[in-house]
Design a protein around this motif. Sequence first.
Motif, PDB file in Angstrom:
ATOM      1  N   GLU A 144       0.859  -1.178   0.000  1.00 41.41           N
ATOM      2  CA  GLU A 144       0.000   0.000   0.000  1.00 41.41           C
ATOM      3  C   GLU A 144       0.894   1.225   0.000  1.00 41.41           C
ATOM      4  O   GLU A 144       1.923   1.269   0.684  1.00 41.41           O
ATOM      5  CB  GLU A 144      -0.922   0.023   1.234  1.00 41.41           C
ATOM      6  CG  GLU A 144      -1.918  -1.115   1.274  1.00 41.41           C
ATOM      7  CD  GLU A 144      -2.955  -1.013   0.161  1.00 41.41           C
ATOM      8  OE1 GLU A 144      -3.133   0.086  -0.393  1.00 41.41           O
ATOM      9  OE2 GLU A 144      -3.575  -2.046  -0.137  1.00 41.41           O
ATOM     10  N   ARG A 145       0.502   2.239  -0.749  1.00 45.04           N
ATOM     11  CA  ARG A 145       1.333   3.438  -0.812  1.00 45.04           C
ATOM     12  C   ARG A 145       0.437   4.656  -0.990  1.00 45.04           C
ATOM     13  O   ARG A 145      -0.607   4.580  -1.651  1.00 45.04           O
ATOM     14  CB  ARG A 145       2.316   3.356  -1.988  1.00 45.04           C
ATOM     15  CG  ARG A 145       1.651   3.091  -3.316  1.00 45.04           C
ATOM     16  CD  ARG A 145       2.648   2.994  -4.456  1.00 45.04           C
ATOM     17  NE  ARG A 145       3.252   4.261  -4.783  1.00 45.04           N
ATOM     18  CZ  ARG A 145       2.639   5.209  -5.491  1.00 45.04           C
ATOM     19  NH1 ARG A 145       1.411   5.038  -5.920  1.00 45.04           N
ATOM     20  NH2 ARG A 145       3.241   6.347  -5.758  1.00 45.04           N
ATOM     21  N   GLU A 148       2.103   9.844  -4.494  1.00 45.78           N
ATOM     22  CA  GLU A 148       3.456  10.387  -4.422  1.00 45.78           C
ATOM     23  C   GLU A 148       3.441  11.885  -4.721  1.00 45.78           C
ATOM     24  O   GLU A 148       2.571  12.395  -5.421  1.00 45.78           O
ATOM     25  CB  GLU A 148       4.369   9.665  -5.415  1.00 45.78           C
ATOM     26  CG  GLU A 148       4.617   8.212  -5.046  1.00 45.78           C
ATOM     27  CD  GLU A 148       5.543   7.535  -6.015  1.00 45.78           C
ATOM     28  OE1 GLU A 148       5.830   8.155  -7.061  1.00 45.78           O
ATOM     29  OE2 GLU A 148       5.965   6.411  -5.740  1.00 45.78           O
ATOM     30  N   ARG A 165      -4.239   4.888 -12.750  1.00 43.98           N
ATOM     31  CA  ARG A 165      -4.455   3.650 -11.989  1.00 43.98           C
ATOM     32  C   ARG A 165      -4.894   2.577 -12.982  1.00 43.98           C
ATOM     33  O   ARG A 165      -5.814   2.802 -13.766  1.00 43.98           O
ATOM     34  CB  ARG A 165      -5.535   3.827 -10.928  1.00 43.98           C
ATOM     35  CG  ARG A 165      -5.170   4.817  -9.848  1.00 43.98           C
ATOM     36  CD  ARG A 165      -6.361   5.105  -8.938  1.00 43.98           C
ATOM     37  NE  ARG A 165      -6.827   3.907  -8.271  1.00 43.98           N
ATOM     38  CZ  ARG A 165      -6.351   3.462  -7.118  1.00 43.98           C
ATOM     39  NH1 ARG A 165      -5.390   4.130  -6.498  1.00 43.98           N
ATOM     40  NH2 ARG A 165      -6.824   2.366  -6.572  1.00 43.98           N
ATOM     41  N   SER A 198       3.948   2.256 -10.350  1.00 48.29           N
ATOM     42  CA  SER A 198       4.403   1.491  -9.185  1.00 48.29           C
ATOM     43  C   SER A 198       3.271   0.629  -8.648  1.00 48.29           C
ATOM     44  O   SER A 198       2.099   1.027  -8.688  1.00 48.29           O
ATOM     45  CB  SER A 198       4.900   2.431  -8.073  1.00 48.29           C
ATOM     46  OG  SER A 198       5.955   3.240  -8.543  1.00 48.29           O
ATOM     47  N   TYR A 199       3.626  -0.529  -8.116  1.00 52.51           N
ATOM     48  CA  TYR A 199       2.606  -1.444  -7.589  1.00 52.51           C
ATOM     49  C   TYR A 199       2.033  -0.890  -6.292  1.00 52.51           C
ATOM     50  O   TYR A 199       2.763  -0.510  -5.385  1.00 52.51           O
ATOM     51  CB  TYR A 199       3.204  -2.825  -7.354  1.00 52.51           C
ATOM     52  CG  TYR A 199       2.172  -3.853  -6.954  1.00 52.51           C
ATOM     53  CD1 TYR A 199       1.177  -4.238  -7.842  1.00 52.51           C
ATOM     54  CD2 TYR A 199       2.176  -4.436  -5.688  1.00 52.51           C
ATOM     55  CE1 TYR A 199       0.212  -5.167  -7.494  1.00 52.51           C
ATOM     56  CE2 TYR A 199       1.236  -5.371  -5.323  1.00 52.51           C
ATOM     57  CZ  TYR A 199       0.252  -5.736  -6.223  1.00 52.51           C
ATOM     58  OH  TYR A 199      -0.697  -6.661  -5.873  1.00 52.51           O
ATOM     59  N   ALA A 200       0.678  -0.862  -6.202  1.00 49.08           N
ATOM     60  CA  ALA A 200      -0.004  -0.283  -5.038  1.00 49.08           C
ATOM     61  C   ALA A 200      -0.830  -1.303  -4.278  1.00 49.08           C
ATOM     62  O   ALA A 200      -1.591  -0.941  -3.389  1.00 49.08           O
ATOM     63  CB  ALA A 200      -0.898   0.879  -5.484  1.00 49.08           C
ATOM     64  N   TRP A 205      -1.579  -0.828 -10.268  1.00 47.02           N
ATOM     65  CA  TRP A 205      -0.361  -0.038 -10.464  1.00 47.02           C
ATOM     66  C   TRP A 205      -0.744   1.435 -10.574  1.00 47.02           C
ATOM     67  O   TRP A 205      -1.774   1.764 -11.195  1.00 47.02           O
ATOM     68  CB  TRP A 205       0.372  -0.479 -11.732  1.00 47.02           C
ATOM     69  CG  TRP A 205       1.265  -1.675 -11.552  1.00 47.02           C
ATOM     70  CD1 TRP A 205       2.628  -1.673 -11.457  1.00 47.02           C
ATOM     71  CD2 TRP A 205       0.864  -3.048 -11.471  1.00 47.02           C
ATOM     72  NE1 TRP A 205       3.111  -2.955 -11.321  1.00 47.02           N
ATOM     73  CE2 TRP A 205       2.040  -3.821 -11.316  1.00 47.02           C
ATOM     74  CE3 TRP A 205      -0.374  -3.695 -11.491  1.00 47.02           C
ATOM     75  CZ2 TRP A 205       2.019  -5.203 -11.198  1.00 47.02           C
ATOM     76  CZ3 TRP A 205      -0.401  -5.079 -11.374  1.00 47.02           C
ATOM     77  CH2 TRP A 205       0.789  -5.821 -11.225  1.00 47.02           C
ATOM     78  N   VAL A 206       0.069   2.321  -9.996  1.00 51.93           N
ATOM     79  CA  VAL A 206      -0.294   3.740  -9.880  1.00 51.93           C
ATOM     80  C   VAL A 206       0.912   4.619 -10.233  1.00 51.93           C
ATOM     81  O   VAL A 206       2.056   4.266  -9.952  1.00 51.93           O
ATOM     82  CB  VAL A 206      -0.768   4.071  -8.447  1.00 51.93           C
ATOM     83  CG1 VAL A 206      -1.167   5.540  -8.328  1.00 51.93           C
ATOM     84  CG2 VAL A 206      -1.950   3.198  -8.051  1.00 51.93           C
TER      85      VAL A 206
END
Length: 923
Positions: A144-145, A148, A165, A198-200, A205-206
């Motif tokens: 989880e992120r 950014e 997304r 990036s994998y979320a 991916w986001v």
Amino acid sequence: MSNLSLFIGGKPSNSVIVSFRIPYFTHWGQQILVCGSERVLGSWDMKKGLLLRPAHHGDELIWSGSISVPTGFTCEYSYYVVDDKKNVIRWEAGKKRKMSLPDSAQHGQLLELHDLWQTGSDDLVLRSAFKNAIFRRSASLKIERPLESVQNVSDNEDSVVVQFRICCPNIEADTSVYVIGSPSKLGQWKTEGALKLSYAGESVWVAESVMKKDEFPDMPWRGAGVAIPMFSLRSEADLGVGEFLDLKLLVDWSVDSGFHLVQLLPINDTSVHGMWWDSYPYSSLSVFALHPLYLRVQALSENLSEDIKQEIEQTRKDLNKKDVDYDATMASKLSIAKTIYAKEKGTILGSAEFQNYFSENQEWLKPYAAFCFLRDFFETSDHSQWGRFSNFSKDKLEKLVSKESLHYDIIGFHYYIQFHLHKQLSEAAEYARKKGVVLKGDLPIGVDRNSVDTWVYPTLFRMNTSTGAPPDYFDKNGQNWGFPTYNWEEMSKDNYGWWRGRLSQMAKYFTAYRIDHILGFFRIWELPDHSMTGLCGKFRPSIPLSQEELEKEGIWDFNRLSRPYITQSMLQEKFGALWTVVASNFLNEHQKDHYEFKEDSNTEKKIAAKLKSCLERSIFLENGDKLRRSLFDLIQNVVLLRDPEDPKMFYPRFNLEDTSSFTGLDQHSQNVLKRLYYDYYFQRQEDLWRQNALKTLPALLNSSDMLACGEDLGLIPSCVHPVMQELGLIGLRIQRMPNEPGLEFGIPSQYSYMTVCAPSCHDCSTLRAWWEEDEDRRRKFFKAMLGSDMLPPDRCTPEIAHFILRQHVESPSMWAIFPLQDLLALKEEYTTRPAVEETINDPTNPKHYWRFRVHVTAESLKKDKELVSAIKDLIRSSGRSCPSSQGDEAQEAKPGKEAVKQQPANGGGQLKGSIPKAAAVKA
């Protein structure tokens, strides 16, 4: 999944302001509310949620509102439609939204969340059909992120921080995913400048990027499947009927042929009558128990004695017939299973595996086993005939299934059979998932009135009614299925727990399902339990015509309109010289030359019973079916149906203009009744039916993650398709039964994406049978589809079958699903069986024997490389996805760690209504 755009402005403030913004058209008295996991958004208490304000922006109605939050704020939230008291009318589909503010957010900044209302179609890729079967993954990283930080945000009003997304369940979590597009930030279609995501977590991916607001086209995923009833499969090992373990063979053939889906008819136990009537798969004895018919007795034990093996082999030979012999097959399988059970019951019922199964399923398994025991003991499934056991109670149940009872051995046998059925179907289901094949089940609209469910949960059903369908393509007299209608008000008290349990049980085996007669969740065609046909019914729920409303229109003679209108001249015309005999037995003359039915024959069921008695006593020597039809015509000769619960409420009889009762009225009455008829059937109910569906269907859809399809054939209210679209339900399109007005044949190239298209289904004749049975329609089809005035061949040749199948695979529909019989029409050697014998069901016959068996084994089909190749070429050439077979894998590059999504960019993430294609592999 919504489009989410993050605007960062410069309004000075002592806190960060988060603004919600969503376009949505509401009805009068409705508002949009945001509710979330944190206190500032109500902590999921709707009464404390944030009400948004509406404003018109061009053609859109935009709802917006703001809250103050600290930096680093995170929460979950969703949008809801509410009334003026904040009572929820509708909620978004899919998972809760997640908000996690970027680290770069400063005091005094405004952050806008630009959302779109989430419909059911937005999270289709998260349904188990895709997640666990088609895009089955070997890794599941949980990362989880937050959003950014994006630097150098432009002050230009046209610039926006876009969050991309994309959901890619078909690739590994450690794969690198990029998005490319025409903007410079997306590489101008060059992979060197692509934006890396990036994998979320949860296959998402986001990435964020500052760019212009742009819209891009959609490129949805499409697949194909095969449909065949479980009982129709044939294998070299089965005992007279398709068995759950035969599905593994069908899955192998499907993968080789390019099919991502296998569709079945209902597989629940239907053992109500103890005879071939139970072949009807839509009349469940239990909506939880599996049918013993599909048990493979050879797999019950690894230690079968030689005499049992010989009995099984002899039985296999005896039952290897053209069609299913339902009675003989059931009797043989249960007999063999009882022999094996007698030797192994202690070992099996005492095993840890069985105890775990029993613990998870005892809520339905105990009542089912007790019901089966009582059914056999009393020799009837009609539980009203069971004396003190007629009324179910948990205390009585526990005594019936007690291990200390004298009959526990019988109870245990039913446990034993269900346990092994579960194991065998689970094995086949897991095999399908591993092969990338969706196993699609079928959810019948009704249950038998003499079933476990009506015994255990009597308040959930309206037992004095019957379900059916109004006159349609299948039957001009409508259909009467005999199931009791549902008491939705009672079901809602525990949030439709019975339905939720039913779907959870299906989800153990299936990754997709078909909702039989989805119109029943909007409104059901309800008939009194004394009806035999489906003509004189009404919709439930519906707004009836009140006596006051009719009187204001000058309609007042309600007895004349709601009682069968029978004159002497009508009797003479229908029965000729026999009319006096008919009248003396069934009718009374209540005024000169006008008749009414006697008390003992004033319903359809009473007429049928009395006519049977008369025929047995040779009072009539004429054809009994013709006499019954004529008598039914008389009792159905009404214009209005009086509500049995409120005599001042009325319902217009379906096709009332076709009755002589209607044509005998004055012109004013005819005009008024025609207008009210049209209003009742096509206008006044729409909002009521829409709201009913939005109460009931989400309970089904949210109780599992299976992909849901709705059978939406027949008389379709205008509210149905918008609701299905909103809930993410996939509709059905059968070419010869088009939904579009004015068309005799559907045009596959014009179907919408959220559909399943097929040339035929189990409720109509096969492609080959239809072509050969109706010369006029095939000529019209030839003209409409080929533009040819030539005389078409009288046989459905492989070339014609290929043309029609190609029409369907090339359609925009998400799924093209073909009955196996239609696929076999591609090859001449499989068309030697008379086409009429391949039809599965005759909807006009309530006692139809469901017994069709494919005339070729699954093993033989798998070996037929010519047919397999022809089918796969069709699917591949259409651009539909095919599962990877061994031959394909040998030709493809091995997966690497880098992948580029060759898909148009869409400001804000996943393309609405789309399912991503498999990622291209970058070496």
